[in-house]
Each structure stands twice: as structure tokens, then as C-alpha cells.
Design an enzyme around this catalytic site. Structure first.
Site, PDB file in Angstrom:
ATOM      1  N   GLY A 101     -41.188  -7.384  33.729  1.00  0.00           N
ATOM      2  CA  GLY A 101     -42.235  -8.091  34.353  1.00  0.00           C
ATOM      3  C   GLY A 101     -41.236  -9.463  35.110  1.00  0.00           C
ATOM      4  O   GLY A 101     -41.726 -10.724  35.129  1.00  0.00           O
ATOM      5  N   SER A 104     -41.634 -12.057  39.169  1.00  0.00           N
ATOM      6  CA  SER A 104     -42.205 -13.425  39.438  1.00  0.00           C
ATOM      7  C   SER A 104     -42.145 -14.280  38.184  1.00  0.00           C
ATOM      8  O   SER A 104     -42.002 -13.721  37.034  1.00  0.00           O
ATOM      9  CB  SER A 104     -43.617 -13.291  40.020  1.00  0.00           C
ATOM     10  OG  SER A 104     -44.469 -12.504  39.148  1.00  0.00           O
ATOM     11  N   GLY A 105     -42.352 -15.694  38.318  1.00  0.00           N
ATOM     12  CA  GLY A 105     -42.974 -16.464  37.225  1.00  0.00           C
ATOM     13  C   GLY A 105     -41.820 -16.509  36.334  1.00  0.00           C
ATOM     14  O   GLY A 105     -40.482 -16.650  36.495  1.00  0.00           O
ATOM     15  N   ILE A 106     -42.248 -16.634  34.773  1.00  0.00           N
ATOM     16  CA  ILE A 106     -41.297 -16.801  33.832  1.00  0.00           C
ATOM     17  C   ILE A 106     -40.260 -15.655  33.933  1.00  0.00           C
ATOM     18  O   ILE A 106     -39.133 -15.998  33.398  1.00  0.00           O
ATOM     19  CB  ILE A 106     -41.916 -16.950  32.565  1.00  0.00           C
ATOM     20  CG1 ILE A 106     -42.941 -18.171  32.438  1.00  0.00           C
ATOM     21  CG2 ILE A 106     -41.172 -17.061  31.334  1.00  0.00           C
ATOM     22  CD1 ILE A 106     -43.964 -18.248  31.382  1.00  0.00           C
ATOM     23  N   GLY A 107     -40.673 -14.672  34.042  1.00  0.00           N
ATOM     24  CA  GLY A 107     -39.675 -13.267  33.945  1.00  0.00           C
ATOM     25  C   GLY A 107     -38.710 -13.466  35.243  1.00  0.00           C
ATOM     26  O   GLY A 107     -37.416 -13.147  34.752  1.00  0.00           O
ATOM     27  N   SER A 230     -47.984 -16.033  22.430  1.00  0.00           N
ATOM     28  CA  SER A 230     -48.614 -17.243  23.021  1.00  0.00           C
ATOM     29  C   SER A 230     -49.234 -17.896  21.813  1.00  0.00           C
ATOM     30  O   SER A 230     -49.736 -17.173  20.839  1.00  0.00           O
ATOM     31  CB  SER A 230     -49.584 -16.593  24.107  1.00  0.00           C
ATOM     32  OG  SER A 230     -50.560 -17.762  24.080  1.00  0.00           O
ATOM     33  N   TYR A 263     -56.666 -10.943  25.444  1.00  0.00           N
ATOM     34  CA  TYR A 263     -55.274 -11.491  25.613  1.00  0.00           C
ATOM     35  C   TYR A 263     -54.988 -12.026  24.410  1.00  0.00           C
ATOM     36  O   TYR A 263     -53.684 -11.829  23.913  1.00  0.00           O
ATOM     37  CB  TYR A 263     -55.364 -12.383  26.975  1.00  0.00           C
ATOM     38  CG  TYR A 263     -54.308 -13.237  27.014  1.00  0.00           C
ATOM     39  CD1 TYR A 263     -53.177 -12.755  27.604  1.00  0.00           C
ATOM     40  CD2 TYR A 263     -53.712 -14.364  26.425  1.00  0.00           C
ATOM     41  CE1 TYR A 263     -51.819 -13.238  28.066  1.00  0.00           C
ATOM     42  CE2 TYR A 263     -52.504 -14.971  26.696  1.00  0.00           C
ATOM     43  CZ  TYR A 263     -51.593 -14.676  27.272  1.00  0.00           C
ATOM     44  OH  TYR A 263     -50.247 -15.149  27.635  1.00  0.00           O
TER      45      TYR A 263
END
Length: 405
Positions: A101, A104-107, A230, A263
Site C-alpha cells: 500500500g 499514497s499516504g503513510i505507505g 490501530s 475494520y
């Protein structure tokens, strides 16, 4: 790092070189470590797994702070730390790292940070176009970066097989596997393998990926697996009324599905999986740790539903930063002069668990904002972890058949 050994108390004590806080540790050494005394009477420690010795107590990585008169003293890394801060001065040349992943983002921030410090980074992504664009962004920043994109769709066990086969065909080592990809707020949908999407993408796909690559990891020791979980794992359970693991909760029917709960359960699975993986592979030099990257991170996770997009937008001023800010030129060895320093707070814990020297040989832990903390009691349950492992193997065997190993 300065430390003092008390022969009277049989405890180690040290003052943090940056904050001055005093810490103390006691208890058993990590698995595979043994304490010895040299000919001069000095205590040293033997790591039998990695065949090395050190005069630094490995337990110093996880000490408990003594009561301080100044409670505002800041620890070395925390929720405001950036990935580049953790990597400052590090040369990761020769390290091969997979980040799922990572487009984008954190990845992406994780992959970018590691690549800019010399690591050979594989961006394992579902969308090939976006993955290629992400690698180009990194190469534009540093043309010598070793980055490449490979297709990995965690919602398809066949895609996971193909990715693993393609990677193994490269005959590369694998020093760190960062299981970062996830879906959040996803509407109910079955994958091509007949499982609920959130469960398969967030847990089972990564489980299968590690299974297929564990031989490479074991040949690349010391190696690490980092599983992004998380704090939402605390707000659910995956057992039925009799206390047994309930598959119907993990991959529910449409009538029983709630995106947020799905989730949370998948994040619960992440910690159980990481702990059990560490128990099974740490004797072979492969450790695993789980983490929470930060409070309600503003990233692309929310893209599945407009309501979550609205909630994330409202919370954006209070979340961690993944935006560019102008600062003085960074001092990292491979950074260009006068280049913008990017503060990727969201990627900090990913990077910390992936490369922190003090974590070498240590696993089975959970981190939040670069600090070890305790997950929920349910997430620490060894029986549940073992049951989830067995269930995951069975689900893969039923769907992937002879290609499952």
C-alpha cells in the site's frame, strides 16, 4: 547510551542522553540472549541467534521511566517525530524492504523515507499506474534511489501468489516487510476468494504474503515484519459467547456487517497475527512487531465513503502532518542541499519499528507514536492468536489449494 549495572539490585539503570530522564529495567533477557562476565569482571550479553556480543543490555530498549520531578520532559521520539528525524544519519544501503500500500499516504511516506536513505524499496500496490507514479516522485527527488513498483492485490490470493513468485524470482534478500495496506469504511463486498473484503485485505492477504515470503525472510536474518494495526483494535472482540474465535465475526454476512466494526476486528487480527508470527519465527532470526501510526491519521484510508471523508476533513487540523514544510537543509547523508524536508509524522512509527537498532532481535510488541505500549488484553491472548493462525491457514488452503505454501 550510558548505563550502569547494579550488582546489588541486579538491575540496569541509565540516563537518557537527550532528555536526561532516568530509566530502569529488570526481568528476563529477550529470547536467545544470555548474560556473561568477561575476564575483567564486566558484564556483557551474548545474542546466540545472531551470533554477536555486546556490553549494552538489550533490555534497555524497553525500560520504565522512574518518577521524575519534571513530568514535561520529552522522550526521544513521540507523536510529533517525523520519519526523517528517526532516519537521520542512517545508511540503509544493502537493505531490501517491501512496503504494501505504498502509492499514497503513510505507505508512500514510509517507502520514500527509506528509499532516500539508501534502501532498495519495493512498492507493493494494487494500482500499477499509481505505484509507478509514486516511484517516479521518489526518483525525481533523488535519482539514485532504488525503488520499484510491483502489483499486489491483497483482495486476491492469486495476486498474492503471483507477487511472491515474482519477488522470489529476483533472488533478492528481504530484510523488512511492512504490512501497511488497508481498507477502511469499505461497503460490504466479497472478494474473488469469497471472503469479506476488509478481513481479507487487512489481515488474510498479509498473512498469506508473509507465509509465502517467510523462507526469504529467514535467509535474510536478522529480518523484521512490521504490521500496521490501530488503536481501534481495543473496541471489539472476535470471540463468540463461548469464548471461541468466531469466523462469522471476522467475515460477516451482509446483514451483520458494519464497516467500522469490520475494520476494528481486522486491526485486532493484525496484533494477534504479529504476536504469533514473532513466536514462531523469532527463533529463526525473524521478529515481528505491530503498531498504531497515530491518532486519526489524515490519509487516503477514508476514501471509501463520503461520511468518513467528511469526518477526516473536520479532524484534519488535529491530526498528524504528512505535508511539506520548509526548513533548513536536512543533514541526512543522501539528501540534496537546500531540498525541502518533509515531516512525515504518520510514517514515523513504521520507520522506527523497521530500522531502530534498539529493536534488533526484539519482537512480539505493540507500538504507538514510536513508544512501546500494551494492546488490549484480548489482543494479547495467546490462545486466540494460535486459533487465528490455524483459521487463516485453513482458509488459504481451502481457496489457494496446492499453491498455498
Amino acid at each position: 547510551m550510558w548505563h550502569l549495572w547494579s550488582h546489588d539490585e541486579l538491575k540496569t539503570q541509565w540516563d537518557h542522553p537527550k532528555t536526561g530522564k532516568k530509566k530502569r529495567v529488570a526481568g528476563d533477557l529477550p529470547y536467545g540472549w544470555e548474560q556473561e562476565t568477561d575476564e575483567n569482571g564486566q558484564v556483557y550479553f551474548v545474542d546466540h541467534i545472531n551470533k554477536r556480543t555486546t556490553y549494552l543490555d538489550p533490555r534497555l530498549a524497553f525500560t520504565v521511566e522512574e518518577t521524575s520531578e519534571n513530568p514535561n520532559v520529552r522522550q526521544r521520539y513521540d507523536g510529533s517525530s517525523a520519519a526523517m528525524e528517526i532516519l537521520q544519519g542512517r545508511d540503509l544501503s544493502g537493505k531490501v524492504i517491501i512496503v504494501t500500500g505504498a502509492n499514497s499516504g503513510i505507505g508512500f511516506e514510509t517507502a520514500r523515507s527509506l528509499a532516500l536513505h539508501g534502501a532498495h524499496v519495493v512498492l507493493a500496490c494494487r494500482n500499477g499506474v499509481r505505484a509507478t507514479e509514486a516511484t517516479q516522485k521518489i526518483l525525481e527527488e533523488w535519482h539514485k534511489a532504488k525503488v520499484e513498483a510491483m502489483i499486489l492485490d491483497l483482495s486476491s490470493l492469486r495476486s498474492v501468489q503471483q507477487f511472491a513468485e515474482a519477488f522470489k524470482a529476483r533472488n533478492l534478500p528481504l530484510h523488512v516487510l511492512i504490512c501497511n495496506a488497508a481498507v477502511f469504511g469499505h461497503p460490504w463486498q466479497l472478494t474473488v476468494d469469497g471472503l469479506e473484503t476488509t478481513f481479507q485485505v487487512n489481515h488474510l492477504g498479509h498473512f498469506y504474503l508473509v507465509q509465502l515470503l517467510q523462507g526469504v525472510l529467514r535467509r535474510s536474518t536478522p529480518a523484521r515484519v512490521v504490521v500496521v494495526s490501530s488503536e481501534s483494535h481495543r473496541f471489539t472482540d472476535i470471540k463468540d459467547s463461548s469464548g471461541k474465535l468466531d469466523f462469522r465475526l471476522l467475515s460477516p454476512a451482509k446483514k451483520d456487517y458494519w464497516a467500522m466494526l469490520a475494520y476494528n476486528r481486522s486491526k485486532h487480527c493484525n496484533i494477534l497475527f504479529s504476536n504469533e508470527l514473532n513466536r514462531r519465527l523469532s527463533p529463526h532470526g525473524v521478529t515481528s512487531n505491530a503498531l498504531h501510526p497515530g491518532n486519526m491519521m489524515y490519509s487516503s484510508l477514508h476514501r471509501s465513503w463520503w461520511l468518513y471523508t467528511l469526518l477526516f476533513s473536520l479532524a484534519r487540523p488535529f491530526t498528524k502532518s504528512m505535508i511539506c514544510i520548509h526548513r533548513a537543509p536536512p543533514r541526512c547523508w543522501n539528501c540534496h542541499e537546500n531540498r525541502e524536508q518533509i515531516e512525515q509524522q504518520g510514517a514515523a512509527t513504521n520507520v522506527y519499528c523497521a530500522i531502530a537498532p534498539e529493536l534488533e532481535g526484539l519482537g512480539g510488541m505493540y507500538f504507538n507514536n514510536c513508544c512501546r505500549c500494551q494492546p488490549s488484553q484480548a489482543a494479547q491472548d495467546e490462545t486466540s492468536a494460535s486459533a487465528l493462525w490455524d483459521l487463516s491457514e485453513r482458509l488459504i488452503e481451502e481457496r489457494a489449494g496446492s499453491h498455498s505454501v
